[in-house]
Design an enzyme around this catalytic site. Structure first.
Site, PDB file in Angstrom:
ATOM      1  N   GLN A  97       0.831  -1.199   0.000  1.00 26.21           N
ATOM      2  CA  GLN A  97       0.000   0.000   0.000  1.00 26.21           C
ATOM      3  C   GLN A  97       0.870   1.255   0.000  1.00 26.21           C
ATOM      4  O   GLN A  97       0.338   2.365  -0.073  1.00 26.21           O
ATOM      5  CB  GLN A  97      -0.899  -0.013   1.245  1.00 26.21           C
ATOM      6  CG  GLN A  97      -1.865  -1.188   1.276  1.00 26.21           C
ATOM      7  CD  GLN A  97      -2.529  -1.355   2.633  1.00 26.21           C
ATOM      8  OE1 GLN A  97      -1.859  -1.512   3.650  1.00 26.21           O
ATOM      9  NE2 GLN A  97      -3.842  -1.325   2.653  1.00 26.21           N
ATOM     10  N   VAL A  99       3.991   3.910  -1.304  1.00 29.32           N
ATOM     11  CA  VAL A  99       4.374   4.498  -2.589  1.00 29.32           C
ATOM     12  C   VAL A  99       5.841   4.920  -2.574  1.00 29.32           C
ATOM     13  O   VAL A  99       6.280   5.683  -3.431  1.00 29.32           O
ATOM     14  CB  VAL A  99       3.477   5.727  -2.912  1.00 29.32           C
ATOM     15  CG1 VAL A  99       2.026   5.307  -3.045  1.00 29.32           C
ATOM     16  CG2 VAL A  99       3.623   6.824  -1.856  1.00 29.32           C
ATOM     17  N   ASP A 100       6.623   4.385  -1.599  1.00 23.89           N
ATOM     18  CA  ASP A 100       7.972   4.898  -1.348  1.00 23.89           C
ATOM     19  C   ASP A 100       9.095   4.177  -2.087  1.00 23.89           C
ATOM     20  O   ASP A 100      10.256   4.592  -2.034  1.00 23.89           O
ATOM     21  CB  ASP A 100       8.273   4.899   0.154  1.00 23.89           C
ATOM     22  CG  ASP A 100       8.027   3.539   0.816  1.00 23.89           C
ATOM     23  OD1 ASP A 100       8.313   2.496   0.183  1.00 23.89           O
ATOM     24  OD2 ASP A 100       7.542   3.528   1.971  1.00 23.89           O
ATOM     25  N   HIS A 115      -1.244   1.487  -4.572  1.00 26.86           N
ATOM     26  CA  HIS A 115      -1.546   2.913  -4.548  1.00 26.86           C
ATOM     27  C   HIS A 115      -0.606   3.741  -5.414  1.00 26.86           C
ATOM     28  O   HIS A 115      -0.482   4.945  -5.222  1.00 26.86           O
ATOM     29  CB  HIS A 115      -1.524   3.421  -3.100  1.00 26.86           C
ATOM     30  CG  HIS A 115      -2.581   2.809  -2.247  1.00 26.86           C
ATOM     31  ND1 HIS A 115      -2.532   2.805  -0.865  1.00 26.86           N
ATOM     32  CD2 HIS A 115      -3.729   2.154  -2.585  1.00 26.86           C
ATOM     33  CE1 HIS A 115      -3.601   2.179  -0.392  1.00 26.86           C
ATOM     34  NE2 HIS A 115      -4.338   1.781  -1.409  1.00 26.86           N
ATOM     35  N   CYS A 123       0.852  12.856 -16.478  1.00 22.62           N
ATOM     36  CA  CYS A 123       0.292  14.100 -16.987  1.00 22.62           C
ATOM     37  C   CYS A 123      -1.067  14.341 -16.337  1.00 22.62           C
ATOM     38  O   CYS A 123      -1.847  13.408 -16.131  1.00 22.62           O
ATOM     39  CB  CYS A 123       0.144  14.033 -18.507  1.00 22.62           C
ATOM     40  SG  CYS A 123      -0.467  15.568 -19.266  1.00 22.62           S
ATOM     41  N   CYS A 149       3.843  16.422 -23.302  1.00 21.27           N
ATOM     42  CA  CYS A 149       3.096  17.558 -23.846  1.00 21.27           C
ATOM     43  C   CYS A 149       3.377  18.862 -23.105  1.00 21.27           C
ATOM     44  O   CYS A 149       2.816  19.905 -23.473  1.00 21.27           O
ATOM     45  CB  CYS A 149       1.598  17.267 -23.824  1.00 21.27           C
ATOM     46  SG  CYS A 149       0.848  17.307 -22.165  1.00 21.27           S
ATOM     47  N   SER A 188      -3.207  -2.994   9.092  1.00 17.06           N
ATOM     48  CA  SER A 188      -4.284  -3.794   9.683  1.00 17.06           C
ATOM     49  C   SER A 188      -4.925  -4.692   8.638  1.00 17.06           C
ATOM     50  O   SER A 188      -5.487  -5.729   8.963  1.00 17.06           O
ATOM     51  CB  SER A 188      -5.350  -2.870  10.287  1.00 17.06           C
ATOM     52  OG  SER A 188      -6.016  -2.148   9.261  1.00 17.06           O
TER      53      SER A 188
END
Length: 240
Positions: A97, A99-100, A115, A123, A149, A188
């Protein structure tokens, strides 16, 4: 049941297909806080609330880069914890879970990021452009911009109000359905979609264990056991 040793109930050598679900708790030792509680990021970071919600886009892009970009920088500077390294050395597949990027830094190969990743950017105009790439590439400009872009870019993390990647969900389901040992570490596991991972693994025949330093309430019935202890010590002993 509650125990204090993962080695006693799930000796490493008995299992060949290990899968771990990890949450914020596994990264605390790298200097990254959990989200809830008096010392959690919700409390300590006033920008956290703005950085969590998709409906605030594009006005909160600055908060996204401050919070998630800052988290990535902190993790990169600290490096993976002993618990991250223990899972990698055990050859465990990981559903995280977080994002590191610390599981990949530890050497884990099979990692599903539910996540997203703060180390990647996308973008803001998905419908028109759809670019994704390294966050460092987007941050070459100020403010960060799309590498294709040149429109504004944002960290590629999943915010409240956004759907999880169906490919990541499918990969997570396949991993838990095929494992013989399922570990939940630093989470948990009670919030969807994590909440159905342990039941799915158990239904497929896996032995399921929750590793929790601060257990709250009785053992979740999806788990055979709960190891009460610091994941840094519990997993290092187990992997060794």
């Amino acid at each position: 049941m509650d125990v204090t040793s993962l080695v006693e109930i799930a000796p490493r050598e008995r299992f060949t297909r290990i899968c771990a679900l990890t949450g914020a708790g596994i990264s605390v030792a790298a200097g990254l806080g959990t989200f809830r509680g008096p010392d959690g990021l919700w409390t300590l970071s006033p920008e956290m609330e703005r950085a969590m919600h998709a409906h605030l886009l594009p006005g909160n892009v600055d908060a996204l880069w401050e919070v998630w970009g800052g988290m990535w920088s902190t993790a990169a500077a600290a490096g993976p914890t002993p618990a991250h390294r223990a899972l990698a050395s055990a050859g465990a597949s990981v559903i995280t879970q977080n994002v590191d990027g610390l599981h990949q830094a530890a050497g884990s190969v099979d990692v599903v990021e539910l996540h997203g990743s703060a180390g990647r950017a996308r973008c803001l105009d998905d419908d028109f452009c759809g670019w994704t790439g390294p966050a460092d590439e987007a941050r070459r400009a100020e403010p960060p911009q799309c590498g294709q872009c040149t429109e504004p870019a944002r960290p590629a993390v999943v915010l409240f109000g956004e759907m999880l990647d169906p490919e990541a969900l499918g990969a997570a389901r396949r991993l838990v359905s095929a494992c013989d040992l399922f570990l939940a570490v630093g989470t948990s596991g009670r919030v969807a979609p994590a909440s159905w991972l342990a039941p799915t693994a158990r239904a497929a025949g896996a032995f399921c264990v929750n590793v929790d330093l601060h257990p709250d309430g009785p053992v979740d019935p999806a788990f055979h056991a709960r190891v009460v202890g610091d994941a840094q010590d519990v997993l290092t002993e187990w992997a060794r």
